[in-house]
Enzyme design. Structure first.
Site, PDB file in Angstrom:
ATOM      1  N   GLU A  54       0.846  -1.206   0.000  1.00 48.70           N
ATOM      2  CA  GLU A  54       0.000   0.000   0.000  1.00 48.70           C
ATOM      3  C   GLU A  54       0.879   1.254   0.000  1.00 48.70           C
ATOM      4  OE1 GLU A  54      -3.281  -0.284   2.815  1.00 48.70           O
ATOM      5  OE2 GLU A  54      -4.110  -1.947   1.678  1.00 48.70           O
ATOM      6  N   GLU A  84      -4.812  -8.656  -0.747  1.00 46.14           N
ATOM      7  CA  GLU A  84      -5.662  -8.412   0.433  1.00 46.14           C
ATOM      8  C   GLU A  84      -7.099  -8.314  -0.034  1.00 46.14           C
ATOM      9  OE1 GLU A  84      -4.482  -5.378   3.252  1.00 46.14           O
ATOM     10  OE2 GLU A  84      -2.352  -5.855   2.945  1.00 46.14           O
TER      11      GLU A  84
END
Ligand code: AHR
Length: 512
Positions: A192, A316
């Site tokens: 991220e 994810e």
């Protein structure tokens, strides 16, 4: 009395009239395979996933090797998890691997600033993670620190784990108990990076990626599969820039993160249990958004990589609800209901159906965090409805994908519609065909009529996962409320397969 029976009759005939139907045409052409790596899992230093989950206190009365909990290992071996992503998540971009090697008591402690501000003692580090992967028979997927780390730190971690020659780092590895290289193939380059991994722009990250990826070397026994930190949900520009500026030659995979929220509000996501049908419907609508995401990110990737060399790695995914009342908000502990099982079944069907591009994925997260497979309470442990979906779907791992055409009725709520049925199918090495079907409609059974072109079969058997209510759960006192049961609702009708799919259920069929 007469009135009642008339009403009953009317009710019955209304129900009969309301029988919903779907149809599927399945063909036997098998171009692509469903990578087993779609069935991967994620374990972060977060809440009780590692500490108090996989890695427990020496005094806990459960079977252990070192401090690794073996009842968890046994349960996960049964569903054949193909890879395990570690150590984060956001934690990965604050993690310095050297803090987690060497004698345990000498390891420095750190504050886990992302998750609850707890003190991390680093007793679970690189060797312990790889010992866990060895016990699970799973491939490690290591996320390296780009946000607060250095190129040299990642480069040395790769050498420490994968070099088979004599070097100061490999001597250190041997001194820490492992002479042979671990040959870790899967490496995430940051996590991220648009957010907790450094708040970078895609252009900046693309350059950083190239620096990190260059010095994360291939050693003769381990050719790396480098995975670039990818988009947050519908940030299509991130994918565009990464594909344009990094391109297929330099990355094995590009990731994508997407969480299903029951509400559309990150500040109040909705509870894991005790929700109504409207919230259930909205959750499933949000879950199905994964289809659009995969299609649109894939289309961008196709533009730069028509040969589909770069894998879309959804590392994810899963439902993210409010935490259980009374638990640490930073630990992301949530219960897991039939709704979660329907999300898992639907999402895995979506991934299977895009197996030409989606070649790896990791559910967040394996134990005690978000959409967990396993929940623990001290020595107690339970398998969640989601766990059972991975058990039912494991037959798809590395099987040949079978394409199909589906006509499904809608599931409607307050003027909104979503497709009620979703499906995927594959043929395994032994020639058996497996079809997994989900009925999202909370009220109506759906009769699915399947035409099986060129598929020779004599018998059908199956399993079903359902329950009385969409928010039913397994608890430590009643751990077997939701488990797969033998399914008798599929039969042969001429050359067709007719399946009576119960409301809110997942069905896995095997055709012999
Ligand atoms: O899975 C929980 C967190 O969600 C991860 O640490 C992060 O990558 C994502 O935002």
């Amino acid at each position: 009395m007469k009135k009642i029976s008339l009403l009953l009759l009317a009710g019955l005939s209304l129900n009969a009239y309301a029988q919903k139907t779907a149809s599927v045409t399945l063909s036997n052409d098998t171009k692509d395979s469903i990578s087993r790596h779609i069935y991967g899992q994620f374990a972060e230093h977060l809440g009780h996933c590692i500490y108090g989950g996989f890695w427990v206190d020496k005094s806990l009365p459960v079977p252990k090797q070192n401090r690794i909990r073996l009842d968890i290992v046994e349960a996960l071996k049964k569903i054949k998890i193909p890879n395990l992503r570690w150590p984060g998540g956001c934690f990965a971009d604050e993690y310095h691997w050297r803090d987690g090697i060497g004698p345990s008591l000498k390891r420095p402690k750190m504050v886990n600033t992302n998750w609850g501000g707890v003190v991390e003692d680093n007793s679970f580090g690189t060797h312990e993670f790889l010992e866990l992967c060895g016990l699970l028979g799973t491939e490690p997927y290591v996320s390296a620190n780009v946000g607060s780390g250095t190129v040299s730190e990642m480069s040395k971690w790769v050498e420490y784990l994968n070099f088979d020659g004599a070097s100061p780092l490999t001597r250190e590895r041997a001194a820490n108990g492992h002479t042979k290289p671990y040959n870790v193939k899967f490496w995430g380059v940051g996590n991220e990076s648009w957010g907790c991994g450094g708040n970078m722009t895609p252009e900046y990250y693309a350059n950083e990626y190239k620096r990190y990826a260059t010095y994360a070397r291939d050693y003769p026994t381990a050719k790396l599969r480098r995975i670039a930190s990818g988009a947050n949900a519908k940030d299509y520009n991130w994918t565009e820039v990464l594909m344009r500026d990094v391109g297929p030659g330099r990355m094995w995979g590009l990731s994508l993160h997407y969480y299903t929220l029951p509400t559309n509000n990150w500040n109040n996501k909705g509870p894991a249990t005790g929700f109504g049908e409207k919230e259930y419907f909205n959750t499933m609508k949000n879950c199905l958004f994964m289809e659009e995401l995969v299609q649109k990110h894939s289309a961008i990737m196709d533009k730069y990589d028509p040969k589909k060399r770069v894998a879309l790695v959804v590392d994810e995914w899963g439902i993210w609800t409010n935490v259980e009342p009374g638990t640490n908000p930073g630990f992301l502990y949530q219960q897991n209901s039939l709704r979660d099982a329907l999300i898992a079944g639907t999402t895995l069907n979506i991934f299977n159906n895009h197996c030409d591009r989606v070649r790896m994925a990791e559910l967040a997260q394996t134990v005690n965090v978000l959409q967990a497979l396993i929940l623990t309470d001290k020595e107690k442990m339970l398998l969640t409805p989601t766990y059972y979906i991975f058990d039912m779907y494991k037959v798809h791992q590395d099987a040949k994908y079978l394409s199909f055409k589906l006509n499904t009725p809608d599931y409607e709520m307050d003027g909104e519609k979503i497709p009620a049925v979703n499906v995927s199918a594959s043929r395994d090495k032994a020639g058996k065909v497996h079809v997994t079907l989900v009925n999202l409609d909370a009220r109506n059974n759906i009769e699915v009529s399947a035409e099986l072109k060129d598929i020779v079969w004599k018998a059908v058997s199956g399993q079903v996962l359902t329950s009385a209510k969409v928010d039913d759960i397994n608890t430590f006192t009643k751990p077997y409320t939701i488990t797969p049961k033998a399914f008798n609702g599929a039969k042969r009708d001429g050359n067709k397969l007719v399946v009576n799919l119960p409301a809110k259920s997942v069905v896995a069929l095997e055709l012999n």
